[in-house]
Design a protein around this motif. Structure first.
Motif, PDB file in Angstrom:
ATOM      1  N   ALA A   2       0.743  -1.301   0.124  1.00 50.18           N
ATOM      2  CA  ALA A   2       0.360   0.091   0.162  1.00 50.18           C
ATOM      3  C   ALA A   2       0.697   1.243  -0.282  1.00 50.18           C
ATOM      4  N   ASN A   3       0.798   2.390  -0.718  1.00 53.10           N
ATOM      5  CA  ASN A   3       0.525   3.703  -0.172  1.00 53.10           C
ATOM      6  C   ASN A   3       2.992   3.995  -0.783  1.00 53.10           C
ATOM      7  N   GLU A   4       3.074   3.025  -2.018  1.00 47.56           N
ATOM      8  CA  GLU A   4       4.678   3.028  -2.499  1.00 47.56           C
ATOM      9  C   GLU A   4       4.282   4.451  -3.189  1.00 47.56           C
ATOM     10  N   ARG A  28       4.502  27.476  11.938  1.00 50.65           N
ATOM     11  CA  ARG A  28       2.874  28.027  10.824  1.00 50.65           C
ATOM     12  C   ARG A  28       1.883  27.347  11.239  1.00 50.65           C
ATOM     13  N   LEU A  29       2.074  25.757  11.154  1.00 50.78           N
ATOM     14  CA  LEU A  29       0.457  24.730  11.064  1.00 50.78           C
ATOM     15  C   LEU A  29       0.164  24.905  13.348  1.00 50.78           C
ATOM     16  N   ALA A  30       1.203  25.845  14.110  1.00 46.85           N
ATOM     17  CA  ALA A  30       0.964  25.674  15.146  1.00 46.85           C
ATOM     18  C   ALA A  30      -0.686  25.979  15.629  1.00 46.85           C
ATOM     19  N   ILE A  51      -1.559   9.988  13.779  1.00 43.18           N
ATOM     20  CA  ILE A  51      -1.743   9.870  12.510  1.00 43.18           C
ATOM     21  C   ILE A  51      -0.864  10.846  11.218  1.00 43.18           C
ATOM     22  N   GLY A  52       0.284   9.879  11.178  1.00 42.83           N
ATOM     23  CA  GLY A  52       0.618  11.303   9.811  1.00 42.83           C
ATOM     24  C   GLY A  52       1.605  12.076  10.616  1.00 42.83           C
ATOM     25  N   CYS A  53       2.695  11.197  11.607  1.00 42.56           N
ATOM     26  CA  CYS A  53       2.971  12.557  12.571  1.00 42.56           C
ATOM     27  C   CYS A  53       3.734  14.199  12.331  1.00 42.56           C
ATOM     28  N   GLY A  54       4.386  12.833  11.016  1.00 40.04           N
ATOM     29  CA  GLY A  54       5.389  14.407  10.878  1.00 40.04           C
ATOM     30  C   GLY A  54       6.647  14.084  11.418  1.00 40.04           C
ATOM     31  N   GLY A  74       3.221   8.720  17.565  1.00 38.05           N
ATOM     32  CA  GLY A  74       3.003   9.416  16.708  1.00 38.05           C
ATOM     33  C   GLY A  74       3.792   7.923  15.883  1.00 38.05           C
ATOM     34  N   ILE A  75       3.013   7.686  14.390  1.00 36.28           N
ATOM     35  CA  ILE A  75       3.402   6.671  13.532  1.00 36.28           C
ATOM     36  C   ILE A  75       3.085   7.947  12.019  1.00 36.28           C
ATOM     37  N   ASP A  76       4.115   7.497  11.646  1.00 36.13           N
ATOM     38  CA  ASP A  76       4.695   8.020  10.551  1.00 36.13           C
ATOM     39  C   ASP A  76       5.562   7.750   9.104  1.00 36.13           C
ATOM     40  N   ILE A  77       5.186   6.921   7.964  1.00 35.87           N
ATOM     41  CA  ILE A  77       5.444   6.692   6.954  1.00 35.87           C
ATOM     42  C   ILE A  77       7.232   7.273   6.323  1.00 35.87           C
ATOM     43  N   SER A  78       7.766   8.082   6.665  1.00 33.89           N
ATOM     44  CA  SER A  78       8.839   9.328   6.009  1.00 33.89           C
ATOM     45  C   SER A  78       9.594   8.611   8.060  1.00 33.89           C
ATOM     46  N   LEU A 101       7.783   3.980  12.776  1.00 28.53           N
ATOM     47  CA  LEU A 101       7.799   4.488  11.245  1.00 28.53           C
ATOM     48  C   LEU A 101       7.016   3.178  10.644  1.00 28.53           C
ATOM     49  N   GLY A 102       5.715   3.666   9.800  1.00 29.46           N
ATOM     50  CA  GLY A 102       4.941   2.928   9.644  1.00 29.46           C
ATOM     51  C   GLY A 102       4.155   3.515   8.408  1.00 29.46           C
ATOM     52  N   ASP A 103       3.242   2.245   8.545  1.00 26.19           N
ATOM     53  CA  ASP A 103       1.805   3.288   7.642  1.00 26.19           C
ATOM     54  C   ASP A 103       0.592   2.389   8.034  1.00 26.19           C
ATOM     55  N   ALA A 104      -0.061   3.810   8.343  1.00 21.89           N
ATOM     56  CA  ALA A 104      -1.468   3.991   9.058  1.00 21.89           C
ATOM     57  C   ALA A 104      -2.358   2.694   8.682  1.00 21.89           C
ATOM     58  N   GLN A 105      -2.129   2.853   7.291  1.00 21.81           N
ATOM     59  CA  GLN A 105      -3.015   1.858   6.418  1.00 21.81           C
ATOM     60  C   GLN A 105      -2.985   0.380   7.249  1.00 21.81           C
ATOM     61  N   ARG A 119      -2.900  16.011  12.409  1.00 28.81           N
ATOM     62  CA  ARG A 119      -2.994  17.048  11.383  1.00 28.81           C
ATOM     63  C   ARG A 119      -2.292  17.178   9.917  1.00 28.81           C
ATOM     64  N   PHE A 120      -3.022  17.245   9.216  1.00 26.05           N
ATOM     65  CA  PHE A 120      -3.329  17.303   7.746  1.00 26.05           C
ATOM     66  C   PHE A 120      -1.978  15.551   7.532  1.00 26.05           C
ATOM     67  N   GLY A 121      -2.654  14.980   8.386  1.00 21.09           N
ATOM     68  CA  GLY A 121      -1.873  13.701   8.484  1.00 21.09           C
ATOM     69  C   GLY A 121      -2.853  12.174   7.672  1.00 21.09           C
ATOM     70  N   MET A 123      -4.136  12.076   4.325  1.00 24.68           N
ATOM     71  CA  MET A 123      -5.438  12.995   3.501  1.00 24.68           C
ATOM     72  C   MET A 123      -4.486  12.027   1.992  1.00 24.68           C
ATOM     73  N   PHE A 124      -3.516  11.457   2.623  1.00 32.29           N
ATOM     74  CA  PHE A 124      -2.483  10.455   1.459  1.00 32.29           C
ATOM     75  C   PHE A 124      -2.486   9.127   1.060  1.00 32.29           C
ATOM     76  N   PHE A 125      -3.435   8.169   1.884  1.00 26.28           N
ATOM     77  CA  PHE A 125      -3.929   6.849   1.380  1.00 26.28           C
ATOM     78  C   PHE A 125      -4.923   6.272   0.358  1.00 26.28           C
ATOM     79  N   ASP A 126      -4.323   6.051  -0.333  1.00 29.88           N
ATOM     80  CA  ASP A 126      -3.849   4.870  -1.616  1.00 29.88           C
ATOM     81  C   ASP A 126      -5.860   4.680  -1.337  1.00 29.88           C
TER      82      ASP A 126
HETATM   83  C1  SAM Z   1       1.644  17.267   5.727  1.00 27.11           C
HETATM   84  S1  SAM Z   1       2.390  16.053   6.116  1.00 27.11           S
HETATM   85  C2  SAM Z   1       2.074  16.327   7.758  1.00 27.11           C
HETATM   86  C3  SAM Z   1       2.814  15.819   9.153  1.00 27.11           C
HETATM   87  C4  SAM Z   1       2.613  16.407  10.587  1.00 27.11           C
HETATM   88  N1  SAM Z   1       1.498  16.129  10.837  1.00 27.11           N
HETATM   89  C5  SAM Z   1       2.292  18.376  10.965  1.00 27.11           C
HETATM   90  O1  SAM Z   1       1.168  18.295  10.298  1.00 27.11           O
HETATM   91  O2  SAM Z   1       3.452  18.993  11.322  1.00 27.11           O
HETATM   92  C6  SAM Z   1       1.699  14.913   6.303  1.00 27.11           C
HETATM   93  C7  SAM Z   1       2.244  13.537   6.786  1.00 27.11           C
HETATM   94  O3  SAM Z   1       1.951  12.463   6.836  1.00 27.11           O
HETATM   95  C8  SAM Z   1       2.777  11.321   6.244  1.00 27.11           C
HETATM   96  N2  SAM Z   1       1.849   9.565   5.411  1.00 27.11           N
HETATM   97  C9  SAM Z   1       1.416   9.856   4.879  1.00 27.11           C
HETATM   98  N3  SAM Z   1       1.203   8.876   4.501  1.00 27.11           N
HETATM   99  C10 SAM Z   1       1.415   7.970   5.152  1.00 27.11           C
HETATM  100  C11 SAM Z   1       0.819   6.677   5.643  1.00 27.11           C
HETATM  101  N4  SAM Z   1       0.570   5.812   4.918  1.00 27.11           N
HETATM  102  N5  SAM Z   1       1.332   6.111   7.291  1.00 27.11           N
HETATM  103  C12 SAM Z   1       1.670   6.983   7.925  1.00 27.11           C
HETATM  104  N6  SAM Z   1       1.551   8.801   7.241  1.00 27.11           N
HETATM  105  C13 SAM Z   1       1.600   9.095   6.058  1.00 27.11           C
HETATM  106  C14 SAM Z   1       3.766  11.604   5.680  1.00 27.11           C
HETATM  107  O4  SAM Z   1       4.554  11.152   5.611  1.00 27.11           O
HETATM  108  C15 SAM Z   1       3.711  12.841   6.206  1.00 27.11           C
HETATM  109  O5  SAM Z   1       4.793  13.135   7.391  1.00 27.11           O
END
Ligand code: SAM
Length: 282
Positions: A2-4, A28-30, A51-54, A74-78, A101-105, A119-121, A123-126
């Motif tokens: 998923a989400n390659e 900016r996003l605080a 989710i997608g904690c960045g 906090g989980i993030d794919i990056s 480090l992992g995929d929340a999906q 916060r904005f994490g 919107m990136f799931f396939d």
């Molecule tokens: C726009 S950034 C937001 C980061 C953080 N939440 C913030 O607001 O500072 C989106 C984050 O979602 C992560 N992300 C995207 N797809 C993901 C997935 N399937 N599982 C976990 N994290 C994911 C990205 O790696 C990225 O760090």
């Protein structure tokens, strides 16, 4: 797997860019973190998943809100984002938080989170239905979901105007598929409500919320618009030369005063609209 595509993007492009901005995105996003944490109504002692904690700033704020008896994962794919998040936690001596480090999906979580926030994490799931179904299946009974996503481009001048400037110089990008994963994937409230319903969440709600982002300076805002969001993505898609990027940066810097204002405590007030997405697990 998923989400390659997003995994490659956030490890090789988006994550390194974000980290290289040295905290400007976080500043900016605080206000968005504050809105997410308020919507989540965190209580001392709760287990939280970000989710997608960045780079982890929302996780750290959540860790402080739930106190020493609570715990945040906090989980993030990056990988670059997760490394930065761990560094922030160490530097601030915040111990009730960990980063994975992992995929929340697809990932499984223990202990089952009582609150899932982002916060904005999200919107990136396939496959967003699969992702939110996985998150619901792993959540504690009655768990609360609170996620911020961008409202439509038309309501976010800070992304729309820079995009127009890039399009004027380099031409439009490839047509965007409706709901394609990316920053604007959740700009349609009915679509998001349908995803959460199909994924088994109860009482889904999507509220458009006006918010003022905290720009560090007009220069930083122009740099961010050249790097991130729809304008940054189009510059990458068009493989803009350094000279073209500089032309765009200067044009955005010149345009910024028309849609921002000086902030009372210094910096720049950047009006924006987000979708605050809330729901409950059964
Ligand atoms: C726009 S950034 C937001 C980061 C953080 N939440 C913030 O607001 O500072 C989106 C984050 O979602 C992560 N992300 C995207 N797809 C993901 C997935 N399937 N599982 C976990 N994290 C994911 C990205 O790696 C990225 O760090």
């Amino acid at each position: 797997m998923a989400n390659e595509t997003q995994k490659t993007y956030w490890n090789q492009v988006g994550g390194p860019k974000w980290v290289s901005l040295g905290g400007a995105m976080e500043a900016r996003l605080a206000p968005v973190s504050a809105a997410v944490i308020a919507a989540a109504a965190l209580r001392p002692g709760e287990n939280v998943l970000d989710i997608g904690c960045g780079a982890g700033l929302t996780s750290l704020e959540a860790a402080q809100a739930v106190g020493p008896a609570g715990r945040v994962i906090g989980i993030d794919i990056s990988a670059p984002m997760i490394e930065t998040a761990r560094g922030h936690a160490r530097a601030r001596h915040i111990e009730n938080v960990s980063f994975r480090l992992g995929d929340a999906q697809t990932e499984h979580f223990a202990p089952a989170p009582e609150v899932l926030l982002s916060r904005f994490g999200v919107m990136f799931f396939d496959d967003p239905v699969a992702a939110f179904a996985n998150l619901r299946a792993g959540a504690a009974p009655g768990a609360r979901l609170a996620c911020a996503a961008w409202a439509p481009l038309a309501r976010n001048e800070h992304w729309r105007r820079p995009l127009e400037l890039v399009e004027a110089l380099l031409g439009p990008g490839a047509p965007r598929q409706p709901h394609a994963s990316g920053p604007l994937a959740f700009d349609d409230a009915d679509y998001v409500t349908a995803i959460l319903t199909q994924a088994g969440w109860q009482a889904p709600r999507v509220e458009a919320m006006e918010i003022a982002l905290h720009g560090v300076s007009l220069e930083e805002e122009a740099a961010i618009a050249c790097f991130m969001g729809p304008s940054g993505a189009l510059l990458d898609e068009k493989q803009a030369s350094p000279a073209q990027r500089e032309t765009i940066r200067a044009a955005i810097r010149a345009a910024l005063p028309a849609y921002t204002s000086p902030a009372a405590n210094g910096g720049v007030r950047v009006p924006a609209v987000i979708h605050m997405i809330t729901a409950r697990a059964a």
